[in-house]
Design an enzyme around this catalytic site. Structure first.
Site, mmCIF file in Angstrom:
data_model
loop_
_atom_site.group_PDB
_atom_site.id
_atom_site.type_symbol
_atom_site.label_atom_id
_atom_site.label_comp_id
_atom_site.label_asym_id
_atom_site.label_seq_id
_atom_site.Cartn_x
_atom_site.Cartn_y
_atom_site.Cartn_z
ATOM 1 N N CYS A 199 0.796 -1.231 0.000
ATOM 2 C CA CYS A 199 0.000 0.000 0.000
ATOM 3 C C CYS A 199 0.828 1.279 0.000
ATOM 4 C CB CYS A 199 -0.956 0.002 1.200
ATOM 5 S SG CYS A 199 -0.113 0.280 2.759
ATOM 6 N N ASP A 334 26.403 1.414 -14.806
ATOM 7 C CA ASP A 334 26.232 2.485 -13.835
ATOM 8 C C ASP A 334 26.804 2.044 -12.484
ATOM 9 O OD1 ASP A 334 25.293 4.321 -12.019
ATOM 10 O OD2 ASP A 334 23.246 4.350 -12.806
HETATM 11 ZN ZN ZN Z 1 0.675 -1.693 3.723
#
Ligand code: ZN
Length: 410
Positions: A199, A334
């Site tokens: 999330c 890189d």
């Molecule tokens: Zn979460």
């Protein structure tokens, strides 16, 4: 096997043998490529009827595959891609070379996990860790975890996943699966999992526990762990399995824990498997000890920030350290990632830097206040340190260059 598959297997072996005979490496890639052109389903056909484990993750795949192979050999023959050819061509060759092996332990490049799940129908998949690697080439690490999650949801079916409970990206990817065995394999590099992969909220950490402050994603209770004291692995029933590994560091004890968890799913008694792991002295040159002019070198491979950090944890505190850095195609061009690595633990000891990009390393060490000496190559590095033990840490092609200097030591 169909006549076409048999023909493809014969051609594969011939191509691999020719490649070896002409000194172009072990022939795994070219052999597999030839075989798959003749029979595109060759990998699937060769895997059929075998008990397969796939091992994937950013770091530790080759060593964990080697440990797992050693453990499974307690109960039968094992096909394995021990030379690190970890894409489908290499898997096809590994299986073709061991027609009588009923088990297969296959190291799998992170980007081929889905393809291998479909083709090899593994009984077990071990997922070790995910962190940044090859900045200019590899997929961003959270995107890779999302791809794994999708793939596992679609294809894992009856497969049991052995997964690292300490890596939030691995937990998020594996938690869509029905059967997961959790291993507390540790995470020395937390910078790629500061936020929740599910999330995007902040992850709280207290000791070894971690939890998302928003969605509740958290560290599952591990069934297997590395003992806090001594060299041992603790199994699901609380039993302790002593390790006497020749390979150094906590990371290798964690790799051993994963291998024991995998082997026990195949019916191997961990008490029988554990002593077999201690017989592994080096893995494709990694951890090999070589000697020249009274200097005893130990060779450590470290390809990315997490790997460098882990290698600093493995090396003995006193001997001089040689660091070698290249930036060729397979390393990634890189080198800015060296600024993600904390080199301060090297301060106060003798440090010699070499490799194509030795000046990049020199600047980095200067920033961290570490004294160093810059030399042209490994020979000059050896000459620059006194006789006695020496720790050598190198990234991929730098490591291969050093291995070549010592006749491709294994
Ligand atoms: Zn979460």
């Amino acid at each position: 096997m169909t006549p076409r598959a048999k023909f493809a297997t014969t051609l594969l072996r011939t191509a691999a043998a020719l490649s070896r005979a002409t000194g172009r490496g072990d022939g795994s890639v070219i052999g597999g490529r030839v075989g798959l052109i003749v029979e595109p389903r060759l990998l699937e056909l060769l895997a059929e009827g075998r008990h397969v484990v796939l091992i994937s993750g950013t770091n530790g795949k080759t060593t964990t595959t080697r440990f797992t192979t050693a453990a499974l050999e307690a109960i039968g023959r094992v096909a394995t891609n021990s030379f690190g050819a970890n894409m489908p061509t290499g898997h096809t060759t590994a299986l073709a070379k061991a027609p009588k092996a009923e088990y297969a332990a296959l190291e799998c490049d992170e980007h081929y996990l889905g393809q291998l799940l479909d083709a090899a129908r593994p009984k077990v998949v071990a997922l070790l860790n995910l962190s940044r690697d090859q900045l200019d080439r590899a997929m961003e690490v959270t995107a890779l975890a999302a791809k794994w999650r999708q793939t596992l949801e679609a294809s894992a079916g009856q497969t049991t996943i052995v997964a690292n409970a300490d890596d939030p990206l691995i937990v998020w990817a594996a938690s869509v699966c029905e059967r997961v065995v959790w291993v507390a394999a540790g995470q020395s590099w937390t910078a790629d999992s500061a936020i929740c992969p599910n999330c995007g909220a902040h992850l709280d950490r207290f000791g070894e526990f971690w939890r998302c402050t928003n969605c509740g994603l958290n560290r599952p209770s591990p069934q297997w762990s590395v003992a806090h004291q001594g060299e041992a692995v603790v199994g699901p029933d609380g039993r302790r399995y002593e390790l006497n590994l020749q390979l150094p560091g906590r990371v290798n004890r964690a790799n051993a824990a994963t291998a024991l968890a995998v082997a026990s799913l195949f019916g191997v008694d961990p008490a029988q498997a554990a002593p077999r792991l201690s017989e592994v002295a080096s893995v494709a040159g990694r951890y090999a000890r070589v000697e020249r002019d009274g200097r005893q070198l130990r060779l450590l491979l470290a390809k990315n920030p997490a790997g460098w950090l882990e290698s600093f944890d493995m090396i003995d505190p006193v001997p001089p350290v040689v660091l070698s850095l290249n930036a060729r195609e397979v390393d990634g061009f890189d080198t800015s990632w060296i600024y993600d690595v904390d080199f301060t633990s090297l301060a106060g000891r003798k440090v010699v830097v070499t490799g194509d990009r030795r000046t990049d390393l020199a600047v980095r060490l200067e920033v961290d206040g570490v004294d160093f000496l810059v030399v042209d190559d490994i020979r000059a590095a050896i000459a620059a340190v006194p006789p006695g033990p020496v720790e050598v840490v190198a990234n991929y092609t730098a490591f291969q260059d050093i291995r070549a200097e010592f006749n491709r030591v294994n």
